[in-house]
Motif scaffolding. Structure first.
Motif, PDB file in Angstrom:
ATOM      1  N   SER A 301       0.744  -1.191  -0.137  1.00 11.11           N
ATOM      2  CA  SER A 301      -0.155  -0.005  -0.050  1.00 11.11           C
ATOM      3  C   SER A 301       0.797   1.129  -0.180  1.00 11.11           C
ATOM      4  O   SER A 301       1.685   1.322   0.748  1.00 11.11           O
ATOM      5  N   PRO A 302       0.821   2.153  -1.062  1.00 13.21           N
ATOM      6  CA  PRO A 302       1.608   3.214  -1.100  1.00 13.21           C
ATOM      7  C   PRO A 302       1.400   4.315  -0.036  1.00 13.21           C
ATOM      8  O   PRO A 302       2.323   5.033   0.281  1.00 13.21           O
ATOM      9  N   ASP A 303       0.393   4.391   0.727  1.00 14.62           N
ATOM     10  CA  ASP A 303       0.421   5.257   1.931  1.00 14.62           C
ATOM     11  C   ASP A 303       0.626   4.637   3.376  1.00 14.62           C
ATOM     12  O   ASP A 303       0.534   5.198   4.329  1.00 14.62           O
ATOM     13  N   LEU A 304       1.498   3.428   3.119  1.00 13.46           N
ATOM     14  CA  LEU A 304       1.688   2.863   4.499  1.00 13.46           C
ATOM     15  C   LEU A 304       3.197   2.389   4.363  1.00 13.46           C
ATOM     16  O   LEU A 304       3.764   2.279   3.212  1.00 13.46           O
ATOM     17  N   GLN A 305       3.927   2.410   5.541  1.00  9.06           N
ATOM     18  CA  GLN A 305       5.171   2.031   5.447  1.00  9.06           C
ATOM     19  C   GLN A 305       5.420   0.923   6.754  1.00  9.06           C
ATOM     20  O   GLN A 305       4.789   1.259   7.786  1.00  9.06           O
ATOM     21  N   PHE A 306       6.775   0.227   6.607  1.00 10.33           N
ATOM     22  CA  PHE A 306       6.847  -0.455   7.909  1.00 10.33           C
ATOM     23  C   PHE A 306       7.689   0.185   8.850  1.00 10.33           C
ATOM     24  O   PHE A 306       8.458   0.933   8.501  1.00 10.33           O
ATOM     25  N   HIS A 307       7.288   0.012  10.119  1.00 11.03           N
ATOM     26  CA  HIS A 307       7.957   0.480  11.214  1.00 11.03           C
ATOM     27  C   HIS A 307       8.404  -0.555  12.034  1.00 11.03           C
ATOM     28  O   HIS A 307       7.840  -1.266  12.663  1.00 11.03           O
ATOM     29  N   SER A 308       9.886  -0.756  12.372  1.00 14.97           N
ATOM     30  CA  SER A 308      10.372  -1.710  13.190  1.00 14.97           C
ATOM     31  C   SER A 308       9.802  -1.181  14.758  1.00 14.97           C
ATOM     32  O   SER A 308       9.813  -0.454  15.146  1.00 14.97           O
ATOM     33  N   PHE A 309       9.682  -2.520  15.382  1.00 16.26           N
ATOM     34  CA  PHE A 309       9.479  -2.403  16.822  1.00 16.26           C
ATOM     35  C   PHE A 309      10.605  -1.732  17.456  1.00 16.26           C
ATOM     36  O   PHE A 309      10.590  -0.802  18.580  1.00 16.26           O
ATOM     37  N   LYS A 310      12.050  -1.936  17.289  1.00 17.05           N
ATOM     38  CA  LYS A 310      12.901  -1.406  17.835  1.00 17.05           C
ATOM     39  C   LYS A 310      13.158  -0.073  17.613  1.00 17.05           C
ATOM     40  O   LYS A 310      13.312   0.907  18.328  1.00 17.05           O
ATOM     41  N   LYS A 311      12.860   0.564  16.239  1.00 13.72           N
ATOM     42  CA  LYS A 311      12.885   1.983  16.049  1.00 13.72           C
ATOM     43  C   LYS A 311      11.831   2.863  16.947  1.00 13.72           C
ATOM     44  O   LYS A 311      12.131   3.883  17.557  1.00 13.72           O
ATOM     45  N   VAL A 312      10.641   2.221  16.957  1.00 11.38           N
ATOM     46  CA  VAL A 312       9.676   2.936  17.679  1.00 11.38           C
ATOM     47  C   VAL A 312      10.015   3.049  19.267  1.00 11.38           C
ATOM     48  O   VAL A 312       9.648   4.048  19.911  1.00 11.38           O
ATOM     49  N   LEU A 313      10.318   1.726  19.720  1.00 15.53           N
ATOM     50  CA  LEU A 313      10.835   1.707  21.209  1.00 15.53           C
ATOM     51  C   LEU A 313      11.990   2.830  21.394  1.00 15.53           C
ATOM     52  O   LEU A 313      11.811   3.340  22.440  1.00 15.53           O
TER      53      LEU A 313
END
Length: 521
Positions: A301-313
């Motif tokens: 989906s062009p309006d979505l992206q992957f966020h790693s749990f580590k980066k958000v943490l």
């Protein structure tokens, strides 16, 4: 002269010198002795935890598909000419071509004499030389350290740092694994303890990938189901996490929460806000977080992206980043490479107690090391050609072609399924699967004879069309709902054939049991 006359007397002597018994003769002798040897391992003596293990992705439907396939090869008549397997995320088996650069590096590592060949680009040779220097005897055939080859672990750490826009990664926290599955099971082994109400509880999403329920059964842990919100594109609802946690506290000790993002079998990509809520929940309830991120490259989906749990943490601040225990997993099997057979993977484990960390290394040492060829394949995924290197253009073209085709097939699958009366499919935002809800008329449910209705549906689909899917009951689903999981991996042409056959079958199925006006959308 022929040596045969010299051999024959010895042969004859040998045959007559030692008694030999046919199976039947041996049985008679045993019976005369009054005792038949019983089998040591029977269904009664088998480890009950093994009997409890179920793995739908390679379950009875797939066994039946194999039988039909062999029958077709032997000339048996069926109302179709081939079995289309859309049951498992095995990209190369479905026709996806290997990434050239990855295979070049692994070939060079496997057969170093090729390093002198002008047929291989210099950047592939450079990577192969570096990997071989890290191997005992400069050979891919040697054992590595239990955690994996040091230089590959270092490359993984650099990759994670770049992926997460500068969030620090320590290669001492990186462990190479036999696919992601090996790492997931290893961490679960570390977490399971206690008896009765103190037994470890493991929170898993429903629907889930059956590896989790199988490992939980084998380890005699307690499975805690939290349901994803199908009406909201399989989003993770924080209120549902609280409900599942509080209910589970009555009969076990919840210690770990597992998340699959992007989702398998559901294909959703979780939002950053959702991930932050999960991590806050884990922080408050003192839960170990296991983040299965093997589909991190598969976002369509062009309006979505992957966020790693580590980066958000990390972005939540040092109070979270320095305390929440987190294990995240990646693999060679998915993404754009689809190299399932190499069984390559890694896990990054954060904030582990130092003494426990030593115990993890000890546990991993029991299996000596992951396949070193798989480690080499993993290195290419985290250390691909750079824009200034000779292999970059071809690599980029091949990677873009794979991910572009998957994005197109995700859209075709969703759109086509939603034109079928009695089927409702959420957007396939990521991963490699669709998990549509199917309407099964009440009479068909009643006639399923103790079998899950969606299992009966998938068996009939296989027998009548040659399409092999996995019933939703193998992944878990809310009571009274029915689904199936299908991969989007077949070629575009074969996928369209599959979807057309599926549509015709479903309409015929509904006509057999109910009118087309009945389905609920």
């Amino acid at each position: 002269a022929s040596p045969l006359p010299l051999i024959l007397p010895f042969f004859i002597f040998s045959c007559h010198s030692f008694p030999s018994f046919s199976t039947a003769e041996a049985t008679v002798i045993l019976r005369e002795n009054g005792k038949m040897r019983e089998k040591t391992l029977t269904m009664d003596t088998l480890n009950p935890q093994v009997k409890a293990v179920e793995y739908a992705v390679r379950g009875p439907i797939v066994t039946k598909a194999g039988d039909i396939e062999r029958g077709l090869q032997q000339g048996q008549k069926h109302p179709f000419t081939e079995v289309i397997k859309a049951n498992i995320g095995d990209s190369h088996a479905m026709g996806q071509k290997p990434i050239t650069f990855l295979r070049q590096v692994v070939a060079l590592c496997s057969f170093p004499e090729l390093l002198n060949s002008p047929s291989f680009p210099e950047d592939a040779k450079q990577r192969a030389r570096r990997i071989l220097q890290g191997c005992g005897g400069q050979s891919l055939g040697s054992y590595s350290a239990s955690q994996g080859v040091d230089c590959i672990r270092q490359d993984v750490a650099v990759y994670i740092e770049q992926r997460d826009k500068g969030v620090p990664a320590d290669w001492d926290n990186i462990y190479l694994t036999t696919g992601a599955s090996d790492g997931i099971v290893s961490i679960l082994k570390m977490l399971v303890s206690g008896q009765g109400r103190s037994r470890s509880g493991v929170m898993i999403p429903i629907p889930q990938y059956p590896l989790y329920s199988a490992a939980i059964s084998e380890l005699e842990a307690v499975q805690i189901n939290y349901y994803l919100d199908e009406d909201n594109c399989w989003a993770l609802d924080i209120n549902e996490l609280h409900r599942a946690y509080q209910a589970a506290k009555e009969h076990c000790h919840p210690r770990v929460i597992c998340i699959i993002n992007p989702g398998n079998p559901t294909g959703q990509v979780q939002s950053r806000k959702c991930i932050e809520e999960v991590l806050h929940f884990a922080y408050e309830e003192n839960l170990f977080v296991m983040s299965d991120e093997v589909y991190q490259d598969n976002v369509y989906s062009p309006d979505l992206q992957f966020h790693s749990f580590k980066k958000v943490l990390y972005e939540m601040g040092p109070e979270y980043f320095n305390t929440v225990e987190l294990a995240s997993f990646h693999s060679t099997s998915k993404g754009y490479s689809g190299e399932c057979g190499f069984r390559g993977g890694y896990m990054e484990v954060l904030n582990l107690d130092l003494e426990v960390k030593a115990q993890l290394v000890k546990l991993l040492s029991v299996r000596l090391c992951p396949p070193v060829s798989g480690q080499a394949a993993m290195d290419v995924i985290v250390n691909p050609p750079l824009p200034h290197e000779p292999s970059y253009l071809q690599f980029h073209k091949e990677k873009s072609a794979v991910l572009g085709a998957l994005a197109e097939k995700a859209q075709i699958t969703e759109q086509t399924l939603n034109t079928v009366p009695g089927i409702k499919c959420n957007p396939v935002q990521g991963a490699m699967y669709a998990f549509p809800r199917i309407f099964i008329p009440p009479r068909a449910v009643e006639e399923s004879l103790g079998m899950s209705p969606d299992m009966v549906y998938c068996l009939r689909l296989l027998e009548e069309t040659g399409i092999c899917l996995v019933p939703g009951s193998g992944f878990g689903q809310r009571e009274g709902t029915y689904h199936f999981r299908m991969t989007i991996l077949p070629t575009t042409e074969k996928l369209k054939v599959l979807l057309e056959k599926l549509r015709d079958f479903h309409i015929k199925f509904l006509k057999e049991y109910a009118s087309l006006e009945e389905p609920k959308r």
